[in-house]
Structure formats: structure tokens, C-alpha cells
Design an enzyme around this catalytic site. Structure first.
Site, PDB file in Angstrom:
ATOM      1  N   THR A 202     -17.310 -13.678  -4.185  1.00  0.00           N
ATOM      2  CA  THR A 202     -15.863 -13.816  -4.172  1.00  0.00           C
ATOM      3  C   THR A 202     -15.366 -14.804  -5.214  1.00  0.00           C
ATOM      4  OG1 THR A 202     -16.203 -13.713  -1.803  1.00  0.00           O
ATOM      5  CG2 THR A 202     -13.987 -14.279  -2.558  1.00  0.00           C
ATOM      6  N   VAL A 231     -16.784  -4.113   5.519  1.00  0.00           N
ATOM      7  CA  VAL A 231     -15.743  -5.040   5.071  1.00  0.00           C
ATOM      8  C   VAL A 231     -16.252  -6.444   5.360  1.00  0.00           C
ATOM      9  CG1 VAL A 231     -13.427  -5.893   5.628  1.00  0.00           C
ATOM     10  CG2 VAL A 231     -13.815  -3.427   5.372  1.00  0.00           C
ATOM     11  N   GLY A 232     -16.050  -7.351   4.428  1.00  0.00           N
ATOM     12  CA  GLY A 232     -16.547  -8.723   4.609  1.00  0.00           C
ATOM     13  C   GLY A 232     -15.477  -9.672   5.098  1.00  0.00           C
ATOM     14  N   GLY A 254     -19.768 -16.145  -0.209  1.00  0.00           N
ATOM     15  CA  GLY A 254     -21.128 -15.961   0.312  1.00  0.00           C
ATOM     16  C   GLY A 254     -21.181 -14.837   1.326  1.00  0.00           C
TER      17      GLY A 254
HETATM   18  N1  GLY Z   1     -17.837 -13.079   0.880  1.00  0.00           N
HETATM   19  C1  GLY Z   1     -17.637 -11.770   0.473  1.00  0.00           C
HETATM   20  C2  GLY Z   1     -18.289 -10.767   1.290  1.00  0.00           C
HETATM   21  O1  GLY Z   1     -19.194 -11.065   2.054  1.00  0.00           O
HETATM   22  O2  GLY Z   1     -17.908  -9.625   1.193  1.00  0.00           O
END
Ligand code: GLY
Length: 341
Positions: A202, A231-232, A254
Site C-alpha cells: 500500500t 479484499v484487504g 502489509g
Molecule cells: N495492505 C494491503 C493488503 O493487504 O491488501
């Protein structure tokens, strides 16, 4: 790789909360004491004694350095933090060489580039998009969701239709470079995220402007070779980023699954509300991951935070997380302190 195997790799065993501990901790918290041994909450929360440093912008990883320059142009002219964070991360989104954000991001395991982004302003307004394809600037779509709809999040096909209806162009985001890497990965299709590489993801940016207002943005193509539909944390308000203009703001980078399970950015802002400095708050949020998620050593999480005085903090699980900070002293890359020494 079969879905079940992939699922096993994703599966983290969350420690069972001991009911008795929980009750004891609640009593302690009510008495104004803190759960952790390392820090105690201030008796009168939110005493901002530090000298005011503003404007300030901080952003995750090396790519934050150039993104900060764009943000600073706005902040140094007394512009709004919201505009600074949006325009700042747009630079990274449009960078075709960057494999983890926007155009040129590594695809999911089926070859689709799917994007997540969120944004929050000083008034507590929030907007986000998840599982969005074909749009170079998901952060601007997220801002439009915030400003033009009664909703907070649009997802997938609906988010795409909303973007197209508002003048965004449909584009192919899978560059030749990313396609080659995906083809290479497919030969073995092993799902082993590499710390600080595939997780080096990110761009998260938080800023305080000359008027003392805070905003935050984060945008990503997510985990490389993830399951289609995954989806994060980045579009989840309170996980990927959070702003409370009375207190401060935070962003995460992360392995999103760990951030989502602990609602990291919201947690950091709440820690700051209760008197911790941004640095202490980031450290405590990483400590929370350690307490709750036994697999934490296998992953990288990095947090950034800023408070209402313009003080900043950064902390990660592993070595290797860095961020860029731009204030009156200039723009510089800083290595964050980390847990696993
Ligand atoms: N931090 C971004 C993701 O895990 O998608």
C-alpha cells in the site's frame, strides 16, 4: 493451487480470549489503568503538550518520497490536507513500474488487477472502493463515493459503473512487466508472501495541513496473486486508515488480514486519544497483533501515525519498513523501528 490449500495458508488461529482475563482487564481499564505493562494511559486523555509542527505529511515506503513532494506542494500553500493526500497517492497509482499500487499492480492468481482504496477527511467523512478493476485512480473514486453518495464503500462492478458514470476511463491495468511476473509465479503457483516484497504494498499517507486539519488516504492492488475476490484492509475504514480530527490519523501497510482482525488504524487513533504519543500508539497496535495473532512472525505490518500537534510515529513487525516524512525540515526517508529484533 487448490482453494483449500490456499485457505490453509491464510488461516490464522486467533487465540481464544480468556473470559476471566477479559473481565479482569475491563475492571482495570475502568479504573483508569491500562492493559499493557509498557505504557500507561494519561489520566487526562489527549493532552497535546508537544510544540505544533505543521504542515506535515508522512507516507509509507520508498514510493512515499515522491508522493510526499506532490502533497507538499499543496500543504506548503496552505492547501487542504484532503487534497494533499489524494493528489500525493495518485502519483504512485499512475506509476506503471510500481508493482503494488494502481496501474502495473501485480494481479490476483487468475490474472486480474483488482484495487482497494480509502480516504477520510477532517470532518470524519469517509469513502472507499474495493475490488475495483480497470481504473487507474481508485483513490479519486473513493473520494467521489465520500462526496457524492450517501454511502461509504462501493465494490466491484458497482464501483466500476459509478466510476465510469463519473467520467473515469476504463483501462487495462495489467502491464507487460506485471503479466510476466504473474506467468512466472503460475509455473509453481506457490502462495508464500515474501516479507517486505510481495507485502511491500500500500501507499498510505497521512497529513496535517497549515490549518491543523488531518486527512488520510491509502490505495493498493493488494496482495500479489491473492484469491480472486480477496479484499484487504486498505478500503476498510478503521483498518487501512483512520482520521479523527480532534486526535490524529493512522495508516497501515502489509498483510491486510492481520490489520483487519485488529482494526489497526482505529486502534492507534484511540490509543492517541487516551494519551499515547503516535510512536507509542503504533507500537501498542503492533503489540496487539502479537497478543492476538500467533502467526504474526511470518508477516510484515507497518503503521504510521500523526497527532493533532503534528508529531509522528512509525512501527512495524519486521525490519525493513520505511516511510517518507516531509515537513519544514524537508523530505526524507526514515527507517521505522520494529518489533522482531
Ligand atoms: N495492505 C494491503 C493488503 O493487504 O491488501
Amino acid at each position: 493451487m487448490p482453494a483449500e490449500t490456499l485457505y490453509k495458508v491464510f488461516k490464522f488461529k486467533i487465540m481464544k480470549i480468556n473470559r476471566r482475563n477479559f473481565i479482569a482487564k475491563s475492571i482495570l481499564a475502568t479504573a483508569g489503568t491500562l492493559i499493557s505493562s509498557k505504557y500507561t494511559f494519561a489520566k487526562e486523555p489527549l493532552k497535546l503538550t508537544g510544540k505544533k509542527n505543521k504542515p506535515v505529511v508522512i507516507a509509507t515506503w520508498d514510493h512515499g518520497f515522491d508522493a510526499n513532494k506532490v502533497a507538499w506542494k499543496i500543504l506548503s500553500k496552505k492547501g487542504r490536507a484532503l487534497d494533499a493526500v489524494e493528489k500525493g497517492v495518485m502519483l504512485t497509482e499512475a506509476d506503471a513500474d510500481n508493482l503494488t499500487v494502481g496501474l502495473g499492480g501485480l494481479p490476483d492468481r487468475d490474472g486480474y488487477v483488482t484495487l482497494d482504496a480509502s480516504i477520510m477527511d477532517e470532518k470524519g467523512n469517509a469513502g472507499s472502493v474495493s475490488f475495483l478493476q480497470h481504473i487507474v485512480h481508485p483513490i479519486s473514486v473513493a473520494r467521489l463515493v465520500m462526496e457524492k453518495t450517501p454511502h461509504v464503500m462501493l465494490s466491484g462492478e458497482g464501483a466500476l459503473q459509478f466510476a465510469l458514470a463519473n467520467g473515469f476511463k476504463k483501462e487495462n491495468l495489467l502491464t507487460e512487466k506485471a503479466k510476466q511476473k504473474w506467468k512466472e509465479w503460475k509455473k509453481e503457483a506457490k502462495y508464500e508472501p515474501v516479507i517486505n516484497i510481495e507485502n511491500h504494498d500500500t501507499i498510505g499517507m497521512v497529513a496535517i495541513d497549515a490549518h491543523g486539519n488531518l486527512s488520510s488516504a491509502c490505495t493498493t492492488s493488494g496482495l500479489a496473486y491473492k484469491m480472486h475476490g480477496r479484499v484487504g484492509d486498505s478500503p476498510i475504514i478503521g483498518a487501512g486508515m483512520y482520521v479523527d480530527n480532534e486526535v490524529g490519523a493512522a495508516v497501515a501497510t502489509g498483510m491486510g488480514e492481520l490489520v483487519m482482525k485488529t482494526l489497526g488504524s482505529f486502534l492507534i487513533v484511540e490509543f492517541m486519544r487516551n494519551g499515547l504519543s503516535p510512536q507509542q500508539a503504533c507500537e501498542k497496535a503492533i503489540e496487539r497483533i502479537k497478543q492476538k495473532l500467533p502467526d504474526y512472525k511470518n508477516f510484515q505490518i507497518g503503521y504510521l501515525a500523526i497527532n493533532k500537534s503534528g508529531e509522528t510515529g512509525a512501527y512495524s513487525i519486521q525490519k525493513g519498513f520505511n516511510y517518507a516524512k516531509y515537513d519544514k525540515k524537508g523530505n526524507r526517508l526514515i527507517d521505522a523501528d520494529y518489533l522482531l529484533k
